[in-house]
Write an enzyme that holds these catalytic residues in place. Structure first.
Site, PDB file in Angstrom:
ATOM      1  N   ARG A  66       0.810  -1.213   0.000  1.00 43.05           N
ATOM      2  CA  ARG A  66       0.000   0.000   0.000  1.00 43.05           C
ATOM      3  C   ARG A  66       0.847   1.270   0.000  1.00 43.05           C
ATOM      4  O   ARG A  66       0.306   2.373  -0.061  1.00 43.05           O
ATOM      5  CB  ARG A  66      -0.902   0.033   1.252  1.00 43.05           C
ATOM      6  CG  ARG A  66      -2.172  -0.783   1.194  1.00 43.05           C
ATOM      7  CD  ARG A  66      -3.335  -0.089   0.479  1.00 43.05           C
ATOM      8  NE  ARG A  66      -3.507   1.307   0.808  1.00 43.05           N
ATOM      9  CZ  ARG A  66      -4.114   1.777   1.903  1.00 43.05           C
ATOM     10  NH1 ARG A  66      -4.582   0.943   2.812  1.00 43.05           N
ATOM     11  NH2 ARG A  66      -4.240   3.070   2.098  1.00 43.05           N
ATOM     12  N   LYS A  67       2.153   1.141   0.065  1.00 42.71           N
ATOM     13  CA  LYS A  67       3.006   2.317   0.152  1.00 42.71           C
ATOM     14  C   LYS A  67       3.303   2.891  -1.235  1.00 42.71           C
ATOM     15  O   LYS A  67       3.068   2.254  -2.259  1.00 42.71           O
ATOM     16  CB  LYS A  67       4.303   1.976   0.888  1.00 42.71           C
ATOM     17  CG  LYS A  67       4.084   1.415   2.299  1.00 42.71           C
ATOM     18  CD  LYS A  67       3.268   2.361   3.159  1.00 42.71           C
ATOM     19  CE  LYS A  67       3.162   1.906   4.616  1.00 42.71           C
ATOM     20  NZ  LYS A  67       2.185   0.848   4.846  1.00 42.71           N
ATOM     21  N   GLY A  68       3.870   4.104  -1.252  1.00 40.52           N
ATOM     22  CA  GLY A  68       4.116   4.787  -2.515  1.00 40.52           C
ATOM     23  C   GLY A  68       5.111   4.078  -3.404  1.00 40.52           C
ATOM     24  O   GLY A  68       5.010   4.133  -4.635  1.00 40.52           O
TER      25      GLY A  68
END
Length: 382
Positions: free
Chosen positions: A189-191
């Protein structure tokens, strides 16, 4: 990464941006013959990531929780100690303190940024306090000028939980350089992501060396021993952990790091689109960036007014195949920590924030669709 199986036409809460370049990097590691952890791809990624963070050292590890745990161990945290932790965060932050046998003490957050309130931290410093973990909530850096002065004055350490913050800035400095030690996540879910993964970042060579050793069972890594002509027989002089990041994951991260500017730029465009389309929605306060910092927009969480039924808003969105979720946790309310002092601002955000889709794969049409659906859902949930 969506909440579940993604229906055709759905707008998931999150989605990784991975493609042919990442696949090619993995194929190169396959051909190299070294796919385990802490190998050449890891070493190359560590150098590149440290430079991107404006720091001297990076240690690639299995996840952000491992990075936080290693940071605390490097500072010698143990039973009898207390570490002040930002309350509004995924409980892994507090868990890392528990892993050492120390006690997490949760500090309330600012209502406008959801980052830890320096005044709340100051009120909690006591004789057993050894350090503070600030959290860059949803990728927005905390108030590090005030936190740095406070921790220096009291002679305690400061750690930046930058799990969500790759690419964010504070007073012109990049996340990862805002405290003596920082911890990042590369979860889906991180960039930027390799599925799972993390890194400890620091300017302190002694902390980096300690973390690197403890991340590999307490030994020098097998890769650094592999090129020797003699037969080294490592000695275990302290217990360590298997916290290494595989070279397969590190190869993906090297590509993702190079793509960070473009991925972050698109997230900022999505955030700007939401801000324009939702500015006049009555009953939903939008996230904001103070003038002295920029966020990574890992999430986009609106704060619903007390009279708006969040559960109904979520149901109305999900019925239209639009992903959403609560923001994050008010850690002090979680039973694992036992009874804790109240953090009313954090508790309010926990019950009223709603995260809507935010990722670099969103089209302008997706943004418009989500904004219109959210507007109607809020109107119909009073």
């Amino acid at each position: 990464m969506a909440d579940g199986p993604e229906a055709p036409g759905a707008v998931p809460l999150g989605r990784p941006s991975l493609g042919d370049a990442e696949l090619a990097a993995v194929a190169e590691v396959f051909r190299s013959g070294w796919v385990a952890g802490a190998g050449p791809a890891c070493r190359a990624f560590e150098e590149e990531f440290a430079a991107a963070c404006g720091a001297g050292h990076a240690v690639a590890v299995a996840n952000c929780t491992a990075a936080l745990h290693l940071a605390l161990l490097a500072y010698g945290v143990g039973p009898g100690d207390e570490v002040i932790v930002a309350d509004y965060t995924f409980p892994a932050t507090g868990h890392a303190v528990l892993f050492t046998g120390a006690t997490p003490v949760f500090a309330d957050v600012r209502a406008d940024t959801a980052t830890v309130d320096p005044a709340a931290v100051a009120a909690l410093v006591g004789p057993r306090t050894v350090g503070v973990i600030a959290v860059d909530t949803a990728g927005l850096p905390a108030d590090y000028a005030e936190l740095g002065e406070l921790t220096e004055r009291h002679g305690v350490f400061l750690v930046e939980d930058a799990a969500c913050a790759a690419g964010a800035t504070y007073q012109g400095r990049p996340a990862g350089s805002l405290a003596p030690v920082a911890a990042f996540s590369f979860h889906g879910r991180k960039g930027i992501t390799c599925g799972e993964g993390g890194a400890l970042v620091t300017d302190d060579a002694a902390i980096a060396d300690k973390a690197r050793k403890l991340a590999a069972f307490g030994l020098e890594s097998a890769w650094t021993r592999a090129g020797r002509t003699e037969l080294p027989v490592p000695v275990f002089d302290e217990p360590g952990y298997n916290y290494k990041l595989s070279d397969l994951a590190a190869a993906i991260m090297r590509v993702q790091l190079a793509r960070l500017p473009e991925l972050l730029a698109r997230r900022r465009e999505v955030a700007a689109g939401y801000a324009a389309l939702l500015a006049d929605v009555d009953g939903a306060a939008l996230p904001r960036e103070p003038a002295d910092r920029t966020g990574s927009w890992q999430s986009y969480a609106v704060t619903l007014a007390p009279g708006v039924d969040r559960a109904r808003v979520a149901t109305l969105l999900r019925e239209q195949d639009i992903g959403c979720n609560f923001g994050t946790y008010a850690s002090h309310l979680q039973p694992v920590y036992g009874p804790r002092e109240a953090c009313p601002v954090s508790a309010g955000l926990f019950h009223r924030q709603l995260a809507v889709p935010m990722h670099a794969e969103m089209s302008d049409t997706d943004v418009e669709r989500v904004a219109e659906a959210l507007r109607k859902a809020v109107e119909n949930s009073r």
